[in-house]
Design a protein around this motif. Sequence first.
Motif, PDB file in Angstrom:
ATOM      1  N   UNK A 125       0.836  -1.214   0.000  1.00 46.61           N
ATOM      2  CA  UNK A 125       0.000   0.000   0.000  1.00 46.61           C
ATOM      3  C   UNK A 125       0.865   1.257   0.000  1.00 46.61           C
ATOM      4  N   UNK A 126       1.939   1.241   0.783  1.00 45.74           N
ATOM      5  CA  UNK A 126       2.854   2.392   0.842  1.00 45.74           C
ATOM      6  C   UNK A 126       3.558   2.576  -0.500  1.00 45.74           C
ATOM      7  N   UNK A 127       3.969   1.457  -1.110  1.00 41.59           N
ATOM      8  CA  UNK A 127       4.649   1.518  -2.413  1.00 41.59           C
ATOM      9  C   UNK A 127       3.696   2.010  -3.490  1.00 41.59           C
ATOM     10  N   UNK A 128       2.448   1.534  -3.447  1.00 40.64           N
ATOM     11  CA  UNK A 128       1.443   1.975  -4.433  1.00 40.64           C
ATOM     12  C   UNK A 128       1.210   3.491  -4.323  1.00 40.64           C
ATOM     13  N   UNK A 129       1.131   3.968  -3.086  1.00 35.10           N
ATOM     14  CA  UNK A 129       0.925   5.413  -2.874  1.00 35.10           C
ATOM     15  C   UNK A 129       2.126   6.203  -3.397  1.00 35.10           C
ATOM     16  N   UNK A 151      16.995  11.237 -11.279  1.00 36.34           N
ATOM     17  CA  UNK A 151      16.673  10.799  -9.913  1.00 36.34           C
ATOM     18  C   UNK A 151      15.226  10.360  -9.786  1.00 36.34           C
ATOM     19  N   UNK A 152      14.344  11.132 -10.396  1.00 31.43           N
ATOM     20  CA  UNK A 152      12.915  10.815 -10.334  1.00 31.43           C
ATOM     21  C   UNK A 152      12.608   9.538 -11.120  1.00 31.43           C
ATOM     22  N   UNK A 157      11.467   3.611 -11.165  1.00 29.25           N
ATOM     23  CA  UNK A 157      11.892   2.253 -11.521  1.00 29.25           C
ATOM     24  C   UNK A 157      12.068   1.383 -10.276  1.00 29.25           C
ATOM     25  N   UNK A 158      12.672   1.978  -9.249  1.00 29.21           N
ATOM     26  CA  UNK A 158      12.905   1.249  -8.002  1.00 29.21           C
ATOM     27  C   UNK A 158      11.580   0.882  -7.324  1.00 29.21           C
ATOM     28  N   UNK A 163       7.313  -3.051  -6.058  1.00 21.96           N
ATOM     29  CA  UNK A 163       5.913  -3.454  -6.178  1.00 21.96           C
ATOM     30  C   UNK A 163       5.798  -4.864  -6.766  1.00 21.96           C
ATOM     31  N   UNK A 164       6.600  -5.138  -7.817  1.00 20.82           N
ATOM     32  CA  UNK A 164       6.587  -6.462  -8.447  1.00 20.82           C
ATOM     33  C   UNK A 164       7.104  -7.541  -7.492  1.00 20.82           C
ATOM     34  N   UNK A 165       8.142  -7.195  -6.728  1.00 22.88           N
ATOM     35  CA  UNK A 165       8.712  -8.139  -5.771  1.00 22.88           C
ATOM     36  C   UNK A 165       7.705  -8.463  -4.664  1.00 22.88           C
TER      37      UNK A 165
END
Length: 198
Positions: A125-129, A151-152, A157-158, A163-165
């Motif tokens: 949820x944090x990554x999605x946000x 940087x952005x 990408x990170x 999210x995929x992991x």
Amino acid sequence: MAFSALLAALLLAAGSAHAAMYRWVDGNGRVHYSDTLPSSYQKNGAAEMNKQGNIIRRTQSEAERRAEAERQSEQKRLLQEQNKQAQLDRALTSTYTTEAEIDLARDRALEHHKLAIKGAEIRGKAVDANLADLRTRIAQIEKAGRKVGEGLTEQLEQATREQQELKRTIQSNEEAMEKVREKYAADKVRFVELSGKQ
């Protein structure tokens, strides 16, 4: 008559020697007798005979030897499986005394995977946000006609990789939970079978 004479002659020629007499069939179906077996026919199998012309031992053909080796290998595999099952049965009956104990052990085994899934979902949820925020910022920069900084782009990408992991972590734990359920269900069935035999 000619056959009997040939056999008698071959047996007499052998004399009192201890050499074996062999009978084999060639590729044309003709039967041969000799005190030595040609190497070209050893793979086809032959019969060893005594002085009276009685078969005392049969040499297996290559195909027969292969089939025998396969049969022995299968017997060995079955014996190993039986031994393994007996070992598992002993472990099962010495570990549990009731079906309820098996259910309790299953629930304990599932708990680890449930916690891993819950942790991945919270982090997800944090990554999605974060991803939504990054995409909004990138869209605003592009709309203004400016170049998106490295940087952005790296952050996007990170976050996408993370999210995929996290999705993989959830999926692998869900699959592991299914295997745990199947294992304990099978253990329960076997426990009931073994309890009924006692």
